[in-house]
Design a protein around this motif. Structure first.
Motif, mmCIF file in Angstrom:
data_model
loop_
_atom_site.group_PDB
_atom_site.id
_atom_site.type_symbol
_atom_site.label_atom_id
_atom_site.label_comp_id
_atom_site.label_asym_id
_atom_site.label_seq_id
_atom_site.Cartn_x
_atom_site.Cartn_y
_atom_site.Cartn_z
ATOM 1 N N GLN A 52 60.503 61.540 -9.476
ATOM 2 C CA GLN A 52 59.156 61.975 -9.869
ATOM 3 C C GLN A 52 58.103 61.110 -9.711
ATOM 4 O O GLN A 52 57.054 61.197 -8.892
ATOM 5 N N LEU A 55 57.395 59.682 -6.086
ATOM 6 C CA LEU A 55 57.095 60.915 -5.004
ATOM 7 C C LEU A 55 55.455 60.842 -5.451
ATOM 8 O O LEU A 55 54.429 61.070 -4.458
ATOM 9 N N HIS A 59 52.584 59.558 -2.538
ATOM 10 C CA HIS A 59 51.452 60.528 -1.972
ATOM 11 C C HIS A 59 50.295 60.592 -2.841
ATOM 12 O O HIS A 59 49.473 61.196 -2.351
ATOM 13 N N HIS A 73 55.948 68.258 -11.253
ATOM 14 C CA HIS A 73 56.570 67.135 -11.424
ATOM 15 C C HIS A 73 57.095 66.643 -12.706
ATOM 16 O O HIS A 73 58.041 66.126 -12.814
ATOM 17 N N PRO A 79 60.589 67.478 -6.204
ATOM 18 C CA PRO A 79 61.403 67.307 -5.064
ATOM 19 C C PRO A 79 61.486 69.010 -4.524
ATOM 20 O O PRO A 79 61.299 68.939 -3.148
ATOM 21 N N ARG A 82 57.937 69.703 -2.913
ATOM 22 C CA ARG A 82 57.732 68.828 -1.872
ATOM 23 C C ARG A 82 58.485 69.544 -0.473
ATOM 24 O O ARG A 82 58.195 69.488 0.629
ATOM 25 N N HIS A 132 56.260 62.268 4.089
ATOM 26 C CA HIS A 132 57.242 63.076 3.508
ATOM 27 C C HIS A 132 58.648 62.469 3.560
ATOM 28 O O HIS A 132 59.445 62.340 2.711
ATOM 29 N N ALA A 135 58.841 59.058 1.751
ATOM 30 C CA ALA A 135 58.878 59.325 0.348
ATOM 31 C C ALA A 135 60.398 59.727 -0.225
ATOM 32 O O ALA A 135 60.897 59.386 -1.116
ATOM 33 N N PHE A 136 61.030 60.587 0.544
ATOM 34 C CA PHE A 136 62.315 61.383 0.232
ATOM 35 C C PHE A 136 63.173 60.295 0.537
ATOM 36 O O PHE A 136 64.479 60.062 -0.222
ATOM 37 N N ALA A 139 63.228 58.016 -2.499
ATOM 38 C CA ALA A 139 63.540 58.829 -3.752
ATOM 39 C C ALA A 139 65.097 58.901 -3.860
ATOM 40 O O ALA A 139 65.603 58.688 -4.618
#
Length: 433
Positions: A52, A55, A59, A73, A79, A82, A132, A135-136, A139
């Motif tokens: 969390q 992310l 962003h 979050h 997630p 998003r 995105h 970011a993932f 993560a």
């Protein structure tokens, strides 16, 4: 526009592992195993919180007015939100005219010795999707090596010590192992994109298959070796983990002005911890340099990779040898030599698929100054040079050299005597007193 499949895979693994972890912890609570329940929850909730935070940080939601997103979050639903946002952006892209577009320049991989630069228009929706995906990807790496890796090691250790494997535990460990392998694959792809950021890169499905097999054999072997060792020598497990987590990372001189010194210190400590966690279970594919502004060493160093795998092979062999020497009654009905052989073969298969990937399937293999086969050939030559001893002359050789010199001299004198007998006047005059 590319479909955001990596985002869906990351969210699926995140949700599946979290749900199964909560279910397994409830079974431990019903059985009265408070320690196993606490550790299972710790390795499940800690990466959730870190995911969390990552992310939100990528962003930049703290500097934007989005209280609902921040609340979700806090409820560990970031997630999912998003993912819904990514799907909405993808399916609505192109229906509304975008106010502006940006132009990016990327080099194509060289064909015939030259590489052309291609301009590409990048719309606002595509740029958001790229953010995105990035970011993932990060993560997934955090989830894999700070949550799934210790989680699957813990659950396998519990199965070995309790001599009981349930269906729910098998499903849980399978999901955690897939999460680690996927995180390692993202490490490889991120490393390629960071090192070759100027080029337009496309990874083929064969490359994904090679990376998957390479990482699967490597990580599964490492987890089993750690579990076997910790099951017989529990007191030495902590020093082993601390030894693997040692990392020299000096504080950088150029600190980003957008962050405070305390915040930068926390971020760099987290990066060091994550980097050490990755190297604990597999090759990280990058070399971390916190004293550099880029944080990553972008050069392709075959020697670091070769040293890592040789040291890891020696370490795994030593841990298996200690397990074989001190194994307990739990392994009474297990053929220990066969287990050791299978683990060594699995690790060698991991190295084999790694070599195949770098030799044939790497998307930027045309940019390598030296190939992996040339590196292996130079290593073999170096090992052969070390293994073959240099022949130093001994007393017998010196005596033989003296005998050969005396025999040559006697042959030379006999030749002169023959010439004198044949009537050579110069030799006869020089030889007479």
């Amino acid at each position: 526009m590319k479909f955001p499949g990596s985002v869906l895979v990351s969210v699926f693994l995140f949700v599946a592992e979290t749900v199964t972890a909560l279910y397994i912890s409830s079974t431990y609570r019903s059985a009265g195993d408070k320690i196993w329940q606490s550790l299972t929850l710790l390795f499940s909730l800690l990466p959730c919180v870190l995911v969390q935070i990552s992310l939100i940080f990528i962003h930049r939601d703290l500097s934007r007015d989005r209280p609902l997103v921040l609340l979700l979050h806090l409820l560990q639903l970031g997630p999912l939100v998003r993912c819904i946002e990514v799907l909405f952006i993808y399916f609505t892209a192109g229906k509304v005219e975008e106010p502006y577009v940006s132009i990016t320049k990327k080099k194509q991989l060289p064909k015939g010795g030259c590489s052309d630069e291609v301009e590409k228009e990048l719309g606002q929706a595509e740029r958001k999707l790229f953010t995105h995906r990035s970011a993932f990807s990060r993560a997934s790496v955090i989830q894999a090596f700070l949550g799934s890796a210790p989680q699957v090691t813990l659950q396998l250790y519990i199965c070995v010590m309790q001599r009981n494997v349930t269906t729910s535990l098998c499903v849980f460990m399978s999901i955690s192992l897939l999460s680690i392998v996927y995180g390692a694959m993202r490490c490889n792809i991120l490393a390629i994109k960071i090192k070759y950021d100027d080029y337009d890169i496309s990874v083929k499905p064969v490359a994904y298959i090679c990376i998957f097999l390479w990482r699967s054999f490597e990580i599964a072997t490492r987890v089993i070796v750690l579990v076997l060792f910790s099951s017989v020598l529990q007191i030495w497990t902590l020093p082993l983990v601390l030894l693997n987590f040692i990392s020299k990372s000096p504080f950088p001189e150029n600190i980003e002005k957008a962050l405070s010194r305390v915040g930068t210190t926390m971020v760099l400590c987290f990066l060091t911890f994550l980097y050490a966690g990755i190297n604990m279970f597999c090759w990280s594919a990058v070399q971390l340099k916190l004293n550099d502004s880029d944080l990553i060493n972008k050069s392709q160093n075959w020697y670091c990779m070769a040293v890592y795998y040789m040291v890891r092979f020696i370490e795994n062999s030593a841990l298996l040898l200690l397990w074989y020497m001190y194994r307990i009654d739990v392994y009474m009905y297990v053929c220990a030599p066969l287990v050791v052989l299978q683990l060594m073969v699995a690790y060698c298969l991991a190295v084999l698929f790694m070599l195949i990937f770098y030799q044939f399937c790497h998307p930027c293999k045309k940019l390598f100054s030296t190939s992996i086969s040339q590196g292996l050939l130079s290593c073999f030559k170096f090992l052969c040079y070390l293994c073959i001893p240099s022949k130093a002359p001994n007393k017998g050789d010196k005596f033989g050299a003296k005998l050969s010199d005396s025999s040559d001299m006697s042959e030379h004198m006999s030749g002169k005597a023959v010439e004198v007998q044949n009537g050579n006047p110069e030799l006869g005059a020089s030889s007479s007193p």
